[in-house]
Write an enzyme that holds these catalytic residues in place. Structure first.
Site, PDB file in Angstrom:
ATOM      1  N   ARG A 260      11.389  -0.938  10.900  1.00 40.37           N
ATOM      2  CA  ARG A 260      10.295  -0.550  11.793  1.00 40.37           C
ATOM      3  C   ARG A 260      10.209  -1.509  12.976  1.00 40.37           C
ATOM      4  O   ARG A 260      10.407  -2.700  12.827  1.00 40.37           O
ATOM      5  CB  ARG A 260       8.976  -0.560  11.022  1.00 40.37           C
ATOM      6  CG  ARG A 260       8.544   0.804  10.552  1.00 40.37           C
ATOM      7  CD  ARG A 260       7.382   0.725   9.609  1.00 40.37           C
ATOM      8  NE  ARG A 260       6.250  -0.011  10.160  1.00 40.37           N
ATOM      9  CZ  ARG A 260       5.119  -0.248   9.494  1.00 40.37           C
ATOM     10  NH1 ARG A 260       4.992   0.212   8.267  1.00 40.37           N
ATOM     11  NH2 ARG A 260       4.148  -0.919  10.036  1.00 40.37           N
TER      12      ARG A 260
ATOM     13  N   LYS B 235       0.827  -1.215   0.000  1.00 39.26           N
ATOM     14  CA  LYS B 235       0.000   0.000   0.000  1.00 39.26           C
ATOM     15  C   LYS B 235       0.859   1.262   0.000  1.00 39.26           C
ATOM     16  O   LYS B 235       0.605   2.184  -0.772  1.00 39.26           O
ATOM     17  CB  LYS B 235      -0.914   0.039   1.239  1.00 39.26           C
ATOM     18  CG  LYS B 235      -1.945  -1.072   1.304  1.00 39.26           C
ATOM     19  CD  LYS B 235      -2.913  -0.852   2.465  1.00 39.26           C
ATOM     20  CE  LYS B 235      -2.257  -0.831   3.827  1.00 39.26           C
ATOM     21  NZ  LYS B 235      -1.771  -2.143   4.293  1.00 39.26           N
TER      22      LYS B 235
ATOM     23  N   ARG C 269      11.793  -5.753   5.038  1.00 41.51           N
ATOM     24  CA  ARG C 269      11.491  -4.374   4.682  1.00 41.51           C
ATOM     25  C   ARG C 269      12.397  -3.384   5.399  1.00 41.51           C
ATOM     26  O   ARG C 269      12.686  -3.518   6.567  1.00 41.51           O
ATOM     27  CB  ARG C 269      10.030  -4.098   5.056  1.00 41.51           C
ATOM     28  CG  ARG C 269       9.558  -2.716   4.755  1.00 41.51           C
ATOM     29  CD  ARG C 269       8.073  -2.684   4.572  1.00 41.51           C
ATOM     30  NE  ARG C 269       7.329  -2.742   5.817  1.00 41.51           N
ATOM     31  CZ  ARG C 269       6.005  -2.652   5.857  1.00 41.51           C
ATOM     32  NH1 ARG C 269       5.306  -2.537   4.745  1.00 41.51           N
ATOM     33  NH2 ARG C 269       5.388  -2.699   7.000  1.00 41.51           N
TER      34      ARG C 269
ATOM     35  N   ARG D  98      -9.628   0.576   9.017  1.00 39.12           N
ATOM     36  CA  ARG D  98      -9.084  -0.747   9.261  1.00 39.12           C
ATOM     37  C   ARG D  98     -10.096  -1.663   9.926  1.00 39.12           C
ATOM     38  O   ARG D  98      -9.784  -2.814  10.214  1.00 39.12           O
ATOM     39  CB  ARG D  98      -7.877  -0.622  10.168  1.00 39.12           C
ATOM     40  CG  ARG D  98      -6.553  -1.028   9.515  1.00 39.12           C
ATOM     41  CD  ARG D  98      -5.477  -0.803  10.549  1.00 39.12           C
ATOM     42  NE  ARG D  98      -4.236  -1.428  10.236  1.00 39.12           N
ATOM     43  CZ  ARG D  98      -3.262  -0.883   9.531  1.00 39.12           C
ATOM     44  NH1 ARG D  98      -3.414   0.288   8.985  1.00 39.12           N
ATOM     45  NH2 ARG D  98      -2.128  -1.530   9.362  1.00 39.12           N
TER      46      ARG D  98
ATOM     47  N   ARG E 251      -0.260  -8.895  13.391  1.00 44.76           N
ATOM     48  CA  ARG E 251      -0.872  -7.921  12.465  1.00 44.76           C
ATOM     49  C   ARG E 251      -1.722  -8.629  11.421  1.00 44.76           C
ATOM     50  O   ARG E 251      -2.778  -8.138  11.021  1.00 44.76           O
ATOM     51  CB  ARG E 251       0.223  -7.082  11.795  1.00 44.76           C
ATOM     52  CG  ARG E 251       0.758  -5.993  12.731  1.00 44.76           C
ATOM     53  CD  ARG E 251       2.152  -5.559  12.374  1.00 44.76           C
ATOM     54  NE  ARG E 251       2.222  -4.870  11.097  1.00 44.76           N
ATOM     55  CZ  ARG E 251       3.363  -4.641  10.454  1.00 44.76           C
ATOM     56  NH1 ARG E 251       4.511  -5.036  10.977  1.00 44.76           N
ATOM     57  NH2 ARG E 251       3.351  -4.017   9.294  1.00 44.76           N
TER      58      ARG E 251
HETATM   59  P1  ADP Z   1       1.069  -1.973   7.748  1.00 45.47           P
HETATM   60  O1  ADP Z   1       0.055  -1.612   6.717  1.00 45.47           O
HETATM   61  O2  ADP Z   1       2.353  -2.435   7.161  1.00 45.47           O
HETATM   62  O3  ADP Z   1       0.552  -2.925   8.802  1.00 45.47           O
HETATM   63  P2  ADP Z   1       0.817   0.658   9.018  1.00 45.47           P
HETATM   64  O4  ADP Z   1       1.922   1.610   9.039  1.00 45.47           O
HETATM   65  O5  ADP Z   1      -0.366   0.962   8.179  1.00 45.47           O
HETATM   66  O6  ADP Z   1       1.481  -0.727   8.598  1.00 45.47           O
HETATM   67  O7  ADP Z   1       0.276   0.421  10.522  1.00 45.47           O
HETATM   68  C1  ADP Z   1       1.134   0.160  11.592  1.00 45.47           C
HETATM   69  C2  ADP Z   1       0.357   0.128  12.908  1.00 45.47           C
HETATM   70  O8  ADP Z   1      -0.258   1.401  13.153  1.00 45.47           O
HETATM   71  C3  ADP Z   1      -0.805  -0.863  12.977  1.00 45.47           C
HETATM   72  O9  ADP Z   1      -0.371  -2.169  13.294  1.00 45.47           O
HETATM   73  C4  ADP Z   1      -1.668  -0.225  14.076  1.00 45.47           C
HETATM   74  O10 ADP Z   1      -1.153  -0.479  15.357  1.00 45.47           O
HETATM   75  C5  ADP Z   1      -1.512   1.254  13.805  1.00 45.47           C
HETATM   76  N1  ADP Z   1      -2.574   1.752  12.900  1.00 45.47           N
HETATM   77  C6  ADP Z   1      -2.398   2.218  11.645  1.00 45.47           C
HETATM   78  N2  ADP Z   1      -3.582   2.557  11.091  1.00 45.47           N
HETATM   79  C7  ADP Z   1      -4.531   2.289  12.023  1.00 45.47           C
HETATM   80  C8  ADP Z   1      -5.951   2.397  12.055  1.00 45.47           C
HETATM   81  N3  ADP Z   1      -6.652   2.863  11.006  1.00 45.47           N
HETATM   82  N4  ADP Z   1      -6.599   2.022  13.193  1.00 45.47           N
HETATM   83  C9  ADP Z   1      -5.938   1.560  14.249  1.00 45.47           C
HETATM   84  N5  ADP Z   1      -4.605   1.421  14.283  1.00 45.47           N
HETATM   85  C10 ADP Z   1      -3.886   1.779  13.182  1.00 45.47           C
END
Ligand code: ADP
Ligand code: ZN
Length: 206
Positions: free
Chosen positions: A153, A13, A122, A88, A164
């Protein structure tokens, strides 16, 4: 144009978002990046979510929705947005429909078995936030795009990745049906090269 990028963690993404914002001039809004910035800057919000993010679970809905609401008020969102990592779960999707519903939802489909490899290899740029895989960049320490420092990360380890993925399957996957019923979901094959995935997205966005 209001666009959501949907897909499992590690589906690409963020990478596609960078290509899309370049071509379509939409603001890239990544809730993960926004949370990470808050953690880095030690804001009250960052302090609240840090421990949760490290486990791979979702941050609280009220904090997440409030953060997105604020971001969408900014001037650069006048002509639309590109949301990456939000919504999400079904609650967040319902809230977004009340604030500023999307026009199209691009679902990047990948083989879930390849995700652990994608994520544990990554490297993310601390500056421009783009990410790269060691399969392509080897052990270089500087971002190929901007020269920034490449970092791993904190949640990109095998254990957290499994959590996740479980969260994704339980909470995020139902969004496919939610947006499909609204006639907004378009799926693309994410198990292709970056350019090939992007070409599919361009076909959708026009
Ligand atoms: P990826 O898509 O690789 O899992 P992100 O950077 O989108 O990584 O998200 C990392 C973390 O940030 C998630 O595991 C969660 O803890 C938090 N997070 C991101 N977006 C949301 C969301 N919309 N609602 C709740 N937590 C979120
Ligand atoms: Zn960079």
């Amino acid at each position: 144009m209001k666009v959501i990028l949907l897909g499992a963690p590690g589906s690409g993404k963020g990478t596609q978002a960078a290509y899309i914002t370049d071509k379509y001039d939409l603001p890239h809004i990544s809730t993960g990046d926004l949370f990470r910035d808050n953690i880095k800057n030690q804001t009250p919000l960052g302090q609240k979510v840090k421990a949760i993010m490290d486990t791979g679970n979702l941050c609280p809905d009220d904090l997440t929705v409030a953060m997105v609401k604020e971001r969408l008020k900014e001037k650069d969102c006048e002509n639309g947005y590109l949301l990456d990592g939000f919504p999400r779960n079904l609650f967040q999707a319902g809230e977004l429909d009340k604030i500023d519903a999307p026009d199209v939802v691009i679902n990047i489909e990948v083989d879930l078995e390849k995700i652990e490899h994608r994520i544990t290899g990554r490297r993310s740029c601390a500056n421009c936030k783009n990410s790269f895989h060691v399969d392509f960049i080897g052990d270089r320490e500087a971002c190929p795009d901007c020269g920034g420092k490449l970092v791993i990360r904190k949640d990109d380890n095998a254990e957290t990745v499994r959590e996740r993925l479980a969260v994704y399957q339980a909470q995020t996957l139902p969004l496919e049906e939610y947006y499909s019923k609204q006639g907004k979901l378009v799926s693309v094959d994410g198990d292709k090269s970056i350019e090939e995935v992007f070409a599919q997205i361009v076909k959708v966005l026009g």
